[in-house]
Every structure is written in structure tokens, then in C-alpha cells.
Design a protein around this motif. Sequence first.
Motif, PDB file in Angstrom:
ATOM      1  N   THR A 264      26.564 -21.740 -34.549  1.00 53.05           N
ATOM      2  CA  THR A 264      25.363 -21.897 -33.717  1.00 53.05           C
ATOM      3  C   THR A 264      24.459 -23.014 -34.222  1.00 53.05           C
ATOM      4  OG1 THR A 264      24.219 -20.213 -35.037  1.00 53.05           O
ATOM      5  CG2 THR A 264      25.368 -19.455 -33.071  1.00 53.05           C
ATOM      6  N   LEU A 265      24.715 -23.501 -35.437  1.00 51.31           N
ATOM      7  CA  LEU A 265      23.854 -24.526 -36.030  1.00 51.31           C
ATOM      8  C   LEU A 265      24.421 -25.928 -35.877  1.00 51.31           C
ATOM      9  CD1 LEU A 265      22.914 -22.706 -39.372  1.00 51.31           C
ATOM     10  CD2 LEU A 265      21.637 -22.738 -37.223  1.00 51.31           C
TER      11      LEU A 265
ATOM     12  N   SER B  38      31.935 -31.255 -38.059  1.00 57.05           N
ATOM     13  CA  SER B  38      31.003 -32.384 -38.064  1.00 57.05           C
ATOM     14  C   SER B  38      30.334 -32.517 -39.433  1.00 57.05           C
ATOM     15  CB  SER B  38      29.940 -32.202 -36.983  1.00 57.05           C
ATOM     16  OG  SER B  38      29.128 -31.069 -37.266  1.00 57.05           O
ATOM     17  N   LYS B  39      29.683 -33.661 -39.668  1.00 62.52           N
ATOM     18  CA  LYS B  39      28.987 -33.879 -40.937  1.00 62.52           C
ATOM     19  C   LYS B  39      27.892 -32.839 -41.152  1.00 62.52           C
ATOM     20  CE  LYS B  39      29.783 -38.874 -41.240  1.00 62.52           C
ATOM     21  NZ  LYS B  39      29.149 -40.231 -41.276  1.00 62.52           N
ATOM     22  N   GLU B  40      27.192 -32.508 -40.054  1.00 62.01           N
ATOM     23  CA  GLU B  40      26.133 -31.501 -40.153  1.00 62.01           C
ATOM     24  C   GLU B  40      26.700 -30.147 -40.542  1.00 62.01           C
ATOM     25  OE1 GLU B  40      26.645 -33.443 -37.566  1.00 62.01           O
ATOM     26  OE2 GLU B  40      24.903 -34.797 -37.568  1.00 62.01           O
ATOM     27  N   PHE B  41      27.844 -29.787 -39.919  1.00 61.01           N
ATOM     28  CA  PHE B  41      28.490 -28.501 -40.204  1.00 61.01           C
ATOM     29  C   PHE B  41      28.903 -28.424 -41.669  1.00 61.01           C
ATOM     30  CE2 PHE B  41      31.915 -25.418 -40.359  1.00 61.01           C
ATOM     31  CZ  PHE B  41      31.521 -24.441 -39.461  1.00 61.01           C
ATOM     32  N   ILE B  42      29.489 -29.509 -42.178  1.00 60.11           N
ATOM     33  CA  ILE B  42      29.918 -29.547 -43.584  1.00 60.11           C
ATOM     34  C   ILE B  42      28.708 -29.389 -44.509  1.00 60.11           C
ATOM     35  CG2 ILE B  42      30.913 -31.018 -45.376  1.00 60.11           C
ATOM     36  CD1 ILE B  42      32.675 -32.258 -43.131  1.00 60.11           C
ATOM     37  N   ALA B  43      27.617 -30.080 -44.175  1.00 52.66           N
ATOM     38  CA  ALA B  43      26.398 -29.983 -44.994  1.00 52.66           C
ATOM     39  C   ALA B  43      25.863 -28.552 -44.988  1.00 52.66           C
ATOM     40  CB  ALA B  43      25.343 -30.949 -44.464  1.00 52.66           C
ATOM     41  N   TYR B  44      25.874 -27.901 -43.811  1.00 51.17           N
ATOM     42  CA  TYR B  44      25.411 -26.518 -43.721  1.00 51.17           C
ATOM     43  C   TYR B  44      26.302 -25.588 -44.549  1.00 51.17           C
ATOM     44  CZ  TYR B  44      21.985 -27.330 -39.978  1.00 51.17           C
ATOM     45  OH  TYR B  44      20.901 -27.733 -39.260  1.00 51.17           O
ATOM     46  N   ALA B  45      27.617 -25.821 -44.525  1.00 50.10           N
ATOM     47  CA  ALA B  45      28.553 -24.971 -45.279  1.00 50.10           C
ATOM     48  C   ALA B  45      28.285 -25.067 -46.775  1.00 50.10           C
ATOM     49  CB  ALA B  45      29.996 -25.382 -44.967  1.00 50.10           C
ATOM     50  N   ILE B  46      28.005 -26.274 -47.258  1.00 48.90           N
ATOM     51  CA  ILE B  46      27.703 -26.470 -48.677  1.00 48.90           C
ATOM     52  C   ILE B  46      26.379 -25.794 -49.035  1.00 48.90           C
ATOM     53  CG2 ILE B  46      27.181 -28.213 -50.436  1.00 48.90           C
ATOM     54  CD1 ILE B  46      29.088 -30.097 -48.849  1.00 48.90           C
ATOM     55  N   MET B  47      25.383 -25.940 -48.155  1.00 47.76           N
ATOM     56  CA  MET B  47      24.091 -25.289 -48.392  1.00 47.76           C
ATOM     57  C   MET B  47      24.229 -23.769 -48.330  1.00 47.76           C
ATOM     58  SD  MET B  47      21.203 -27.667 -46.555  1.00 47.76           S
ATOM     59  CE  MET B  47      22.057 -28.031 -45.028  1.00 47.76           C
ATOM     60  N   LEU B  48      25.125 -23.281 -47.466  1.00 39.59           N
ATOM     61  CA  LEU B  48      25.363 -21.835 -47.379  1.00 39.59           C
ATOM     62  C   LEU B  48      25.941 -21.310 -48.690  1.00 39.59           C
ATOM     63  CD1 LEU B  48      25.353 -19.295 -45.573  1.00 39.59           C
ATOM     64  CD2 LEU B  48      27.671 -19.915 -44.844  1.00 39.59           C
ATOM     65  N   SER B  49      26.840 -22.084 -49.289  1.00 37.78           N
ATOM     66  CA  SER B  49      27.399 -21.694 -50.589  1.00 37.78           C
ATOM     67  C   SER B  49      26.293 -21.571 -51.636  1.00 37.78           C
ATOM     68  CB  SER B  49      28.437 -22.718 -51.037  1.00 37.78           C
ATOM     69  OG  SER B  49      28.935 -22.402 -52.320  1.00 37.78           O
ATOM     70  N   LEU B  50      25.370 -22.529 -51.632  1.00 37.44           N
ATOM     71  CA  LEU B  50      24.250 -22.492 -52.580  1.00 37.44           C
ATOM     72  C   LEU B  50      23.377 -21.261 -52.326  1.00 37.44           C
ATOM     73  CD1 LEU B  50      22.522 -23.829 -54.789  1.00 37.44           C
ATOM     74  CD2 LEU B  50      21.391 -25.150 -52.991  1.00 37.44           C
ATOM     75  N   THR B  51      23.097 -20.962 -51.054  1.00 39.89           N
ATOM     76  CA  THR B  51      22.254 -19.810 -50.704  1.00 39.89           C
ATOM     77  C   THR B  51      22.926 -18.502 -51.098  1.00 39.89           C
ATOM     78  OG1 THR B  51      21.513 -21.107 -48.791  1.00 39.89           O
ATOM     79  CG2 THR B  51      20.872 -18.797 -48.851  1.00 39.89           C
TER      80      THR B  51
ATOM     81  N   LEU C  86      15.652 -20.285 -45.542  1.00 36.90           N
ATOM     82  CA  LEU C  86      15.325 -19.064 -44.803  1.00 36.90           C
ATOM     83  C   LEU C  86      16.206 -18.908 -43.570  1.00 36.90           C
ATOM     84  CD1 LEU C  86      11.424 -19.153 -45.061  1.00 36.90           C
ATOM     85  CD2 LEU C  86      13.014 -17.716 -46.359  1.00 36.90           C
ATOM     86  N   LYS C  87      16.613 -20.031 -42.962  1.00 34.42           N
ATOM     87  CA  LYS C  87      17.480 -19.972 -41.789  1.00 34.42           C
ATOM     88  C   LYS C  87      18.876 -19.474 -42.164  1.00 34.42           C
ATOM     89  CE  LYS C  87      17.164 -23.188 -38.620  1.00 34.42           C
ATOM     90  NZ  LYS C  87      17.305 -24.472 -37.871  1.00 34.42           N
ATOM     91  N   LEU C  88      19.346 -19.889 -43.338  1.00 31.99           N
ATOM     92  CA  LEU C  88      20.696 -19.511 -43.783  1.00 31.99           C
ATOM     93  C   LEU C  88      20.728 -18.154 -44.479  1.00 31.99           C
ATOM     94  CD1 LEU C  88      21.926 -22.929 -45.243  1.00 31.99           C
ATOM     95  CD2 LEU C  88      22.657 -21.877 -43.101  1.00 31.99           C
TER      96      LEU C  88
END
Length: 719
Positions: free
Chosen positions: A90-91, A96-109, A385-387
Motif C-alpha cells: 500500500t506504500l 521499485s526503489k521506494e519499495f526497496i527503501a521501505y523494506a530496509i526501513m521496515l527491517s530497522l523498525t 510511526l507509519k511502519l
Amino acid sequence: MLAKIFPFITWFEGYNSSKFKLDLVAGITVALVLIPQSMAYAKLAGLPPYYGLYAAFLPPMIAALFGSSRQLSTGPVAVVSLMTAASLETLATAGSKEFIAYAIMLSLTVGIFQLILGVFRLGLVVNFLSHPVVNGFTNAAAIIIATSQLGNMFGVYVDNAEHHYETIMRVFAAAYHYLHIPTLALGILAILIMAVLKKINPRIPNVLVAVVVCTLISWATGFNKDAKIALDSIKSPEVVQDIAAFNMEVKAIKDASTQRVTVMDEKEKAHAEHDKVREIDADHQAALIENKISSSKKKSGELRAKLREYLLTGVEADGAGKVFFLKNALPEGAKTDGRTWRVRVGNSEIKDQEVTVMGAGAILGEIPPKLPELSIPKMSMKMFLKLLPYAVIISLLGFMEAISIAKALAAKTGQKLDPNQELVGQGLANIIGSFGQSYPASGSFSRSAVNLQSGAVTGFSSVISSSIVVITLLFLTPLLYNLPQSVLAAIIMMAVVSLINVDGLLHAWKAKRSDGIITLISFVCTLIFAPHLDKGIMVGVGLSLGVFLYKSMKPRVAILAMSADNRLVHAEKHGLKECDKVAVTRFDGTLFFANASYLDDVIYEIRVEKPNLKHVILVCDGINDIDASGEESLSMIIDRTKAAGIDISLAGVKEAVMAVLERTHLIEKIGERNIYSTKEIAVQCVYEKTHLTDDERMSCPLVCYIPEKQDSSCIAQAC
């Protein structure tokens, strides 16, 4: 203290060359499974396959160094990969580059949340996910994961629908018209190789063998025939027009998304400056942009599906190379290349000079021959907070999977586990893994089993596995170029077979009907709501909490009667007659604010049903604790019962409850002589006081409990 901070120090106690050899063999064996599996799971997560290798680089090593289990193998796993894709779809657009960035940030969260739980020793929070919920979710997730690979197995491409079952219907519809038989054949061959070798000897790296065999076949037969052509090489006007229309809609989505970011920034500024007019105007603009994006997404999806349906044929043109016509619109006498070509279309624009057409099966393709760049992911508090809601679910699910595997391994090795230390290990693995562009990782059942079977003694085997992944990233990626995508799909399908546990559903049903129902509902809801997997989990958790609260508010209250073998048992359950003068009532559960009034209601009903009642014995051996509301309710029960001319006694009061009664001086109200150590003694004493005549004694159902010849001094002493 050092051992608590650095658990790997304990590895070296009595460590020698023979143990190192065992760890070395185990590490190499696990790596042979880890490398192909990690790439397959990355695709499941919506990421390029090589991001699976990134997730297999740092997380296994860090989890082993700082966790408590010596055999647990951490890295990409099926359920967490599926949850990652479901959380982020949904994000951003998958891949995509954005999706990959979100996945990495999700790992950190995920890592931060797990580390906080571990440091503050809050591992018990995982109990919010009850076994019936996890069992139902895992079975459904296994089916979703397996069926999500059907498109890769059939060699067809479809857009995801709102619900997973609709996507699968699209896959079968596409396969009916465009099934690529060589792709399916290689996928089935890979499954057969893995299944047969696993049956012959589980120690054989069956996944690696399947990958090697199928990759060699792919290379030798020219399985992949992708080509990049110029748009003017396509001689079908409708195809060219649809490509242009598709590019226009994709560009519109991109432009609108950029506008949305600007508008949302403007809204935040207006909110900070308390300018309501600007804020409302920004909201209105954002809504218009959102509608535009939705409309363009719908149109681009329709055009993408249409482009995928076009079947082209290549024709050699004199001096102009190969040109392509629709199969049903070939020029007369044209000599074709005998292949069916299709346009490869994704979520990005199709460049005029780089139109990719597929003439055969899909392969893994090029993997960058380098290690991931190490950097701390940039993340704002707003993004954190979103993740966070997705991270909490993934953290708990991932940890439950990891600790369950670790416990199973510890049962065989005799090792002592520390769940909170395991949380620290998993948390650090995901945090440091995100520095190396990893997506969320967890403990793997299949690889941990291989690790144990291969003789791993310490977590050093996982360090060796990570080292082999490094070697692969640096030097061996060209060998994986011709790996068929259907083989990766087969690897995932074989891996999730072990997640299907029908016995768990039946066991839950037999153990407790309510648990069986929760398992079944969690299973069905997860399937229905997929790919929104968090909804299935939430339904299960909500049901579990609801059942828990219901049981807490209405605990079991049993009226006891005498059985044929001279025991006090549940009267209604065993169909026994009750004494009309003495009510022996047992309360099973904590007496607190949520159920205090319920006990009062039950005692009142007993008084109404038994007009000749003289004494109530409240059996308290099932009450483990009591709060202020419970104590107040008990005090009121005593007052009302005595006001009605009925005596009341307590039996089997536990120390924690007795301490509350003493502090609140309720003991004086009850009377110390009305508190008995056991229900048996209470019945003996009360029986004598309430049954005065011989007729009453002989007709009472409790008479068989009182011996005919009882030493009166013993009764007096007991009472």
C-alpha cells in the motif's frame, strides 16, 4: 556479565579442532540451502532476488553472535517475506526503489522493536499471539505463499487483484491461454529432485542440486530468449498505441505522486502555522490528486493486462533485422522465426529503444557482483510511526517462529534457552542487517534442522554460512544468471509444505472447542483477507482476547455433590443429587472486578433454588488471587447470606487470598471458625451442624461422605 552482553564468548569453552570441523561442515551445508532459498524468498517479498542474499549476509551472523540458541539459523523466511510484501504494497510498487527503501526501513523498525522487548525482558508480550491464532494463520499463509508462485510456475504474468483468490483466478485464466510448458516442466523437475533427494537422504543439499541441474538445462537449451528492441520494430499499430497510452498513464501517476508530496508538505506547514484555510485547501488538493492517481492506476492496469495478451511473431526483414507482427495479422508469405513473443511490461514506462520482448522462459538474470553498501537507513519519526504497526506484527510473528524452532532444537541438544536474549539477537540482526540493505529476517525451521543434522556445535556455523554468502556475492553470481524463475517458485513451494499443519488444527479442536474455532476462523479470515494478512491476525487476536475476557467474566462455578466413590464432584456434570441444606460451591478463577458480581449472582440463585438452605460452603482452592472489587463483593455476599439466616464458610483458601482477607479484616466478619483448610473437613463439620435429626442425616446425599463410626474428638479437632 560479559557472557550476557556477548553470548558468543561461551562458544569457546572446550572448543577444539574437531568441533570446528563440525561447525565448518554445517555452515557450508546450510549455505548451500540458504543461497537459493534467500533469493526465492526475496522475490516473495516483492524485492529483486539479490536482496535475499543481502538478507543472508549480516542477519545470520549477528543473530548467532548475540542470540542464545547455538543451532538456530536466521535469514529470509517465507512467512516474514510474505508479510513484508503485504505490509508495503500500500506504500509503494513492488520492486521499485521506494519499495526497496521501505523494506530496509521496515527491517530497522522490526529490529528496534525486538531489541526493546529483549532489553526490557518483555518477551512474554509474544503470548498475545496465542497458539490457535498462529496455527490458523500459518496454515493459511502456507497456502497463500504456495499459490502466489503459480504465475512463475506457469510462466504467466498478471496484476494482483484486491484479494488473493481473485489474483489466483487471473493466473489460471492466463495459464489457460498462455501456459509456457518448458517453464512448468523445469519447475516440476525441481520439485521432483528436491522431494526424491530429501526422501533418500535429508543431508543431501537437495535445493542446491535442483538449482544446479535446472540451471545447466536452462543454459544448455537456451531457455531464455529475451530481447530488447526498438518500438518501431513492432509493426502492429494497436500494440504501439497501447504502449504509448500505458506510458502516458505511468507518467501521470509519477507526476501526481510528486504533486502529492508537495501538497502534503504544504498541509503540514499550514497545520504547524494553525492556518485552517490553507490546511483545508491542501486536503482538497490531496483528495483530487489521490483520485487522479487511482484513475491512472486503473487505466494503466487495464493497458498492462492488454499488452500482456498480445502474441507476436518475429519476421526477418531484409537489411532491417527482425520485426514483429501480431500472430493473427502476419503479411502473406512472411517467414517467421517460429517463436511466440510477448511484451514484458511492469510498473515503469517502456522506453522507445528498450522494449523487452520475451520469446521463452524467464530466468534470474544479472546479479550485481558486489557486497551491499553499508549505511544507516534514513528514516523520519513520521515514517517510523507509519511502519510501526506492520513491524509489531512481523516482530511478534518472526520471534514466535524463531523461539519455537529454538526450543525444538534445545529439546534435542539439552541447551538452556533465554527467550529475551533471543529477542536481543533477532533485534540486532534486523537492525544491523538494515545497514547492509537487508529486509526483515527471522529463524528458519528448514535451515535450522539442516544445521542440527549437519552436526553444528556452536553459532560459528552461521558465521561460516554468512562468509560463503559473501564469497557468492563477490565471485559466483554469474553462475546464477540462467537460473529459471520457475525453479525459485518451486523452492518456495517445497519450503512451505512443512508449514501446513492439519494435526495442529485437530489437536486444538480436541483440546478445547473454543481454540479449534479460533484456529479455523483465523485460517479462513487470513485466506479471505489476503493479501491484507494483518486483518486475519487481528481477527484471531480479537477472538482470543474475547474468549479470555468472557471466561474471566464468567468463570466456572460448580455445585459439588457426593459421587459413588465418595468424592465431591460437579453435581450437574455427573448427574448427582444435591443436598438441599448445604450448598458446596466451587469458584474456579481469579476473583476480581470483572467477575465479582457474577459470584454474587450465582450465590443468590442457589438461595432461590434451595428454600431449605442452611449453609453455603464456598470452596476457594480455585481462587488464586483476589482484588479490592472481589473482596468487596465477597463481603457483600457474606452480609446478604447471613441476613437471610444462612451461614457461610470458606474452604481451601490460598495464602495470597488469605493475606488479602486478613489485611481487610474480612476474617473477623466471616469468623475464623468458618474457615476450613479443605472442603472435606468443611463438609464434615457443617454436616453435623445442619442435619439435626436422624431422618435428615439418612436422606441427605452427603451421608455417604460421613463415616458411620467417626471419632467425635477428631471431628471437633478438625472443626
